[in-house]
Design an enzyme around this catalytic site. Structure first.
Site, mmCIF file in Angstrom:
data_model
loop_
_atom_site.group_PDB
_atom_site.id
_atom_site.type_symbol
_atom_site.label_atom_id
_atom_site.label_comp_id
_atom_site.label_asym_id
_atom_site.label_seq_id
_atom_site.Cartn_x
_atom_site.Cartn_y
_atom_site.Cartn_z
ATOM 1 N N HIS A 95 -30.078 -40.392 55.680
ATOM 2 C CA HIS A 95 -31.165 -41.372 55.763
ATOM 3 C C HIS A 95 -32.192 -41.006 56.839
ATOM 4 O O HIS A 95 -33.305 -41.536 56.832
ATOM 5 C CB HIS A 95 -30.614 -42.790 55.973
ATOM 6 C CG HIS A 95 -30.154 -43.098 57.365
ATOM 7 N ND1 HIS A 95 -28.824 -43.057 57.743
ATOM 8 C CD2 HIS A 95 -30.835 -43.461 58.476
ATOM 9 C CE1 HIS A 95 -28.719 -43.395 59.012
ATOM 10 N NE2 HIS A 95 -29.925 -43.647 59.487
ATOM 11 N N ASP A 125 -23.802 -40.185 53.446
ATOM 12 C CA ASP A 125 -24.926 -40.184 54.384
ATOM 13 C C ASP A 125 -24.892 -38.961 55.305
ATOM 14 O O ASP A 125 -25.178 -39.056 56.500
ATOM 15 C CB ASP A 125 -24.944 -41.466 55.213
ATOM 16 C CG ASP A 125 -26.329 -41.731 55.835
ATOM 17 O OD1 ASP A 125 -27.308 -41.124 55.355
ATOM 18 O OD2 ASP A 125 -26.411 -42.511 56.799
ATOM 19 N N SER A 199 -28.859 -42.410 64.916
ATOM 20 C CA SER A 199 -28.349 -42.003 63.609
ATOM 21 C C SER A 199 -28.340 -40.485 63.480
ATOM 22 O O SER A 199 -29.329 -39.822 63.766
ATOM 23 C CB SER A 199 -29.210 -42.591 62.490
ATOM 24 O OG SER A 199 -29.031 -43.976 62.393
#
Length: 461
Positions: A95, A125, A199
């Site tokens: 992402h 992911d 992230s």
């Protein structure tokens, strides 16, 4: 920028993960060179924002609205990542780089390298990037995440809110978390501060090994409240390795649909705990179709691994080597047996065959407050019952009966207590007191809207 070809964690002696260090400074200093910031840009067509023509006195404001000279708007994102090899392999989240036209990797020293996208896996992911350098690059190793325990100390390094090189520390709060983000959820939960921009960054153990990849937070404020989630390193290592080798992840395929069980179903199958899953359908083109599996089989173990629930089966199947001969331990008609088959490969875009159906309620029987009828042509048209489906139709359910909240009008009961039901006589025989005594759950198999489901109901006599 020249670095040793050795991993940055190679020089670290094994540390007791249970004991807090006096300081994290030496660990952070050693590992920071391998942790990078990820910046991306995406060019999108103008829409909705003002654009002033060339030569206009207001032309200079185009840049204020994010316009480039061609009139297109650029959007960017910030995230984190880390190197796992001296030749420039970078791990981050899908992402973070999704839909990016340009990806840049920024080192702690300020050096910036353009990155090439090797491949991604939206299901977990994970994304793999590649940067090129004349010198060997600093890198870190993966830990064995299966050995991580709740309470172990961990440290996160990343780029929260654009503040690169930020370090936070905490412990592993929980393992095997399902946060409903995908069918392979198996997150490590930590209270180390993780925020937007973390992230794709690493979660380290005290040996300086990557125990997880930070990927999500749960927060009412948008900032860290001590609920951060990381993808376990063993899963990241497997997926990223496949991406590098094949350009995509490769997952095993069973070729069945399953549902979880409760204590009532466990009792009906003669087991003590509600562990395992029931096969509710078999893909006629899938690997399981060529083996001796049947709808209604209760799967207990897959390739020597205990199956706790639907999510657990999805993970173990996905991680099994393709074309491997696998033994599956099942219960059929309250008897244990083993079925062997060769696992296939799940093609991209195919729904997970192990995904649990979404039943609304469940089923029942006549002494359980349900009116049963034979299936006629009108019922088949009204409820979409296929010609090859045999059983009895549930015509109504009493709100005061034990079937309420389980059976629904239009359900077809095809089995009771492991006995096939083809007619009302079969149903009444299966409901005799000696076969369905009061106080004991009766396992009922139901066909509803194209799906097979299993339930237990206690007769109210």
């Amino acid at each position: 920028m020249a670095q040793s070809d050795a991993s940055l964690s190679d020089s670290v002696s094994v540390i007791d993960q249970k004991q807090a260090p006096e300081s994290f400074s030496r660990l952070a200093k050693r590992l920071m060179p391998a942790v990078v910031n990820i910046t991306t840009s995406q060019t999108i067509a103008p829409e909705g924002l003002p654009e002033f023509p060339d030569g206009s006195p207001l032309e200079r404001f185009n840049e204020f609205f994010g316009r480039d000279p061609d009139g297109f708007r650029r959007e960017g994102s910030l995230g984190s990542g880390f190197l796992v090899s001296p030749d420039g392999i970078v791990i981050t989240n899908n992402h973070v780089i999704e839909n990016a036209d340009e990806i840049n990797v920024v080192f702690n020293s300020g050096r910036t390298l353009k990155a090439e996208l090797v491949g991604t896996d939206p299901e977990t992911d994970v994304a793999v990037l590649k940067v090129t350098s004349d010198d060997p690059l600093p890198h870190v190793d993966f830990a064995d995440s299966d050995k991580a325990e709740v309470g172990d100390w961990v440290m996160a390094i990343g780029n929260p809110f654009g503040f690169g090189g930020s370090v936070s520390a905490g412990i592993i709060s929980a393992r095997n978390r399902d946060i409903q983000s995908g069918r392979y959820d198996d997150f490590i939960q930590t209270d180390a501060a993780i925020n937007r921009g973390n992230s794709g960054g690493p979660l380290f153990n005290l040996n300086g090994e990557v125990i997880g990849v930070n990927t999500a937070i749960i927060s009412p404020t948008g900032g860290s409240v001590g609920l951060g989630f990381s993808i376990p390193s063993n899963l990241v290592k497997q997926v990223s390795g496949q991406i590098q080798k094949y350009g995509k992840p490769r997952r095993g395929w069973f070729g069945v649909n399953v549902q979880g069980i409760d204590q009532g179903i466990a009792d009906a199958y003669g087991i003590d705990e509600p562990k395992g899953v029931i096969i509710t359908s078999i893909d006629e083109d899938g690997p399981a179709a060529s083996a001796d599996f049947e709808v209604g089989d209760l799967v207990l173990q897959f390739d020597g691994k205990t199956v706790e629930n639907v999510r657990g089966l999805s993970r173990v199947v996905a991680e099994t080597e393709i074309n491997k001969e696998v033994d599956v331990d099942i219960i059929r008609d309250r008897k244990r047996r083993t079925v062997s088959f060769t696992i296939g490969e799940l093609e991209s875009g195919v729904d997970a065959p192990e995904r649990e159906p979404l039943p609304e309620n469940a089923l029942a029987q006549n002494p359980l407050g349900a009116e049963l009828k034979a299936i006629d042509d009108d019922a088949r048209r009204r409820y979409g019952i296929a010609r090859d489906i045999a059983g009895v139709l549930v015509n109504s359910v009493s709100a005061k009966g034990p079937s309420f909240g389980k059976l629904q009008k239009g359900d077809v009961i095809t089995e009771m207590g492991f006995a096939k039901i083809s007619s009302l006589d079969d149903a009444y025989a299966a409901l005799e007191p000696d076969k369905a005594p009061a106080g004991r759950g009766l396992l009922v198999r139901v066909y509803r809207a194209g799906q097979t489901m299993f339930f237990t109901v206690e007769p109210d006599r």
